[in-house]
Scaffold this active site. Sequence first.
Site, PDB file in Angstrom:
ATOM      1  N   ASN A 208       0.855  -1.186   0.000  1.00  0.00           N
ATOM      2  CA  ASN A 208       0.000   0.000   0.000  1.00  0.00           C
ATOM      3  C   ASN A 208       0.897   1.245   0.000  1.00  0.00           C
ATOM      4  O   ASN A 208       2.126   1.131   0.043  1.00  0.00           O
ATOM      5  CB  ASN A 208      -0.966  -0.018   1.190  1.00  0.00           C
ATOM      6  CG  ASN A 208      -0.232  -0.083   2.508  1.00  0.00           C
ATOM      7  OD1 ASN A 208       0.502   0.825   2.857  1.00  0.00           O
ATOM      8  ND2 ASN A 208      -0.405  -1.186   3.236  1.00  0.00           N
ATOM      9  N   PHE A 323      -4.741   3.404  14.439  1.00  0.00           N
ATOM     10  CA  PHE A 323      -4.852   4.447  13.423  1.00  0.00           C
ATOM     11  C   PHE A 323      -5.950   4.058  12.443  1.00  0.00           C
ATOM     12  O   PHE A 323      -6.152   2.882  12.175  1.00  0.00           O
ATOM     13  CB  PHE A 323      -3.522   4.618  12.678  1.00  0.00           C
ATOM     14  CG  PHE A 323      -2.568   5.520  13.417  1.00  0.00           C
ATOM     15  CD1 PHE A 323      -2.044   5.127  14.641  1.00  0.00           C
ATOM     16  CD2 PHE A 323      -2.222   6.755  12.904  1.00  0.00           C
ATOM     17  CE1 PHE A 323      -1.187   5.957  15.350  1.00  0.00           C
ATOM     18  CE2 PHE A 323      -1.359   7.593  13.605  1.00  0.00           C
ATOM     19  CZ  PHE A 323      -0.846   7.198  14.823  1.00  0.00           C
TER      20      PHE A 323
END
Length: 400
Positions: A208, A323
């Site tokens: 990613n 997160f």
Amino acid sequence: MLAGKRILLIIGGGIAAYKSLELIRRLQDQGAEVVPVLTRAGEEFVTPLSVSALAGSAVHRDLFDLTAEAEMGHIQLSRSADLIVVAPATADLMAKMAAGLAGDLASTLLLATDTPVLLAPAMNVRMWQHAATQRNIAMLAADGVRFVGPEEGDMACGEHGPGRLSEVPDIVEAVLRFFRAGPLQGRRILVTSGPTHEPIDPVRYIANRSSGAQGTAIAGALAALGAEVVFVTGPADVPPPSGVEVIAVQTAQQMLEAVEAALPVDAGIFAAAVADWRVASASDRKLKKSRDGMPVLEFAENPDILKTVAGMAQGRPALVVGFAAETDDVVAHATAKRLRKGCDWIVANDVSPETGIMGGTENAVVLISETGADVWPRMGKSEVAARLAERVAQALGAGG
Ligand SMILES: Cc1cc2nc3c(=O)[nH]c(=O)nc-3n(C[C@H](O)[C@H](O)[C@H](O)COP(=O)(O)O)c2cc1C
């Protein structure tokens, strides 16, 4: 980490003195200025020329040196340092210190100062175990002198046991620990960071766009407040911060193993962008183009590291922070995620391409906790990190 710090390094007359040359370099790598002092016996093991060439400054050797005394007196020399490191600290030097003797430059400097002292002893195992040495060490420890090592192992003299000089990185770490005098001193904090790489075959992987910049900044900010930081990182674009323990991993499964091995910790900050899925049966050979058409990749779910740690019945960190990278409805999604994962806080950010946050230098975050959503203005990732580190210090009851 040591920028602006002046370290007076006294090199005693032991066989391990050659390691002090490497120590000079590694302390300089951290930004320290190293002022070297070589004892008369130390000169038998390393040359003044090597020491001064590596330190980039004159090496101090003689108490009655008119030139040195005119430039900087021995009293001034001993007090201008932020820390005095003695490596190797010989049995003889420690005996002189314990007795308050001042018959040469090194022992005079050590007696004429109130600057903190860190000793890295190195000697033969019998010398180390001798009642006189142990007595001297107890006296020095009671006087507030700090120690790193010695280690147990094979010695140059062929014997085995305690007495080996600590490895250079361990001495550097002890120096860093000394200067980490912030509100998080004594706290151990885990930070995960970066993307994970999930292999398809030996040359291809699924990844990613996480750069690791925010996690790296957080680890650095926590270390700057005095925390002992374990930094578990996937293959990030940015180098890890200095002064932290770095554990490099590739996949989500490896990250979970590294996280579990790092426990117990006081707080866990899970900033890594962990892949949700991996290829179920990654090929151990490179996949080839074939007439049968394109390969079909089947996916398997990766372990949920945040949920695993947040849900631990025993040994759960006192503070677990996750997160959330969202592209819409940031607060609602992140609030739901906090409850789903069982963590204490979620640091949520909008990573829609137009925000430029993923891979960029700025971040706009919302801190979601039990008490609600705290919206922070857009700011640099290092400022976000500093602010979060302060919050962590407060939450752990460590001031800040
Ligand atoms: C080959 C050799 C190796 C030595 N290694 C050590 C040592 O590792 N540790 C130690 O305490 N003394 C060691 N010594 C003894 C010291 O050199 C001696 O006690 C000296 O006076 C120490 O001086 P300093 O106080 O300036 O360090 C060694 C001596 C020789 C000849």
